[in-house]
Design a protein around this motif. Structure first.
Motif: not given
Ligand code: ADP
Length: 253
Positions: A167, A184, A229, A236, A247-248
C-alpha cells in the motif's frame, strides 16, 4: 490534472504469474472507466501480465528467457482481449503500444509514437502499453516501472500512479520488519536506496521497490509527481485519484 499514467505490475494482474487475476483486473478497469468517463482524464495504462496470460495457454519453463518471451508473445493478445472485453461495457476502445528502451532514444520513433498517442487520446481511446518483451534484451528498461516513468515524461503526463502489491513505500521492508512505517510523502530518495539490490515480493515479480524508487527519482527530477499505492485494494487509489483525498499511499514529489 489532465493526463495520468497508471502502471500495474505482475503481482496485481496475475496469480503467481500462472493465470490472470480477473477480479483485480475488473476492479482496475472500473477505476480507469471512472477516471475517463466521469473525471474526464486522459489515462494511459502501462500493463504487465503478458507472461502470466501466456502460461495459461502453454506451460513452458519461465526461467528460460526465450520461453518467457514466447509466453509473452502468446499472452499479450490474450491480455488485450481481456481488457477489450471489460472496457467494452464502458464503451472505451483500447489500443496496444509496445516499446523497447531504444524507442525513447530515437527522435524519429519517439515523434511517431507521440503523434499516435495524441490522436488516440483526442479520440478517447485507451492506450495500453507494455514492454516489447519478445525483442527486449536491454537492461535499460527491463521492468515496467521505469518504462512507465519514461512514458509519463515523454508523453507529457501530469502524474504516474503505480499500483502494486503493497500500500505504499515504507521506511524499511515491511515483509521483514514488523515496525516498518508507511511514508505518505517523500521528496528525496538517497543514492543508497536507489542502489539497493531489487527485492521483489514474489519470484515472478520483476521490479521490487527499487525500480519504483528509480521511477520516482527520475520523475521528481523532472518535476512530475508519482503516487504509489495498492492494486489489490483500490480504496486508497480511488480516494486519491478520484476524490483528490490523500488518505494513504505514498506521494513522491
Ligand atoms: P510489482 O509486481 O507490482 O512490480 P514487486 O513485488 O516487484 O511489485 O514490488 C513490491 C514489493 O517490494 C513489495 O511487495 C515488498 O515486498 C517489496 N519492498 C521492499 N522494500 C520495501 C519498502 N521499503 N516499502 C515497500 N515495499 C518494499
Amino acid at each position: 490534472m489532465k493526463r495520468l499514467v497508471i502502471k500495474v505490475g505482475t503481482a496485481v494482474l496475475t496469480e503467481d504469474n500462472k493465470k490472470l487475476a480477473l477480479e483485480r483486473i475488473q476492479n482496475l478497469v472500473n477505476l480507469i472507466a471512472k477516471l475517463k468517463n466521469e473525471k474526464k482524464l486522459e489515462v494511459i495504462l502501462v500493463s504487465s501480465g503478458a507472461v502470466g496470460a501466456g502460461y495459461t495457454v502453454l506451460k513452458l519453463d519461465k526461467k528460460i528467457l526465450a520461453n518467457k518471451q514466447t509466453l509473452a508473445a502468446i499472452g499479450q493478445p490474450k491480455l488485450m482481449k481481456t481488457y477489450q472485453n471489460m472496457f467494452e461495457k464502458y464503451e472505451i476502445p483500447c489500443s496496444q503500444l509496445l516499446f523497447t528502451a531504444d524507442d525513447f532514444d530515437s527522435r524519429k520513433r519517439l515523434q511517431n509514437a507521440r503523434n499516435v498517442m495524441e490522436i488516440l487520446l483526442e479520440n478517447k481511446v485507451l492506450p495500453i502499453i507494455n514492454e516489447n518483451d519478445i525483442i527486449s534484451t536491454d537492461e535499460l528498461i527491463g521492468d515496467n516501472d521505469q518504462l512507465a516513468a519514461f512514458v509519463t515524461y515523454y508523453f507529457k503526463a501530469d502524474m504516474l500512479a503505480i499500483l502494486t502489491d503493497i500500500d505504499g513505500y515504507y521506511d524499511k521492508n515491511p515483509r521483514e520488519y514488523e515496525d516498518a512505517k508507511l511514508q505518505k510523502n517523500i521528496s528525496f530518495i538517497s543514492c543508497e536506496e536507489l542502489e539497493k539490490k531489487p527485492s521483489a515480493n514474489s519470484q515472478f515479480a520483476t521490479g521490487g521497490i527499487v525500480t519504483k524508487l528509480k521511477a520516482a527519482d527520475f520523475l521528481m527530477q523532472n518535476n512530475i509527481p508519482m503516487y504509489l499505492s495498492s492494486g489489490f485494494n483500490l480504496t486508497n487509489a480511488y480516494d486519491f485519484l478520484v476524490e483528490g483525498n490523500h488518505k494513504n499511499g505514498t506521494i513522491f514529489q
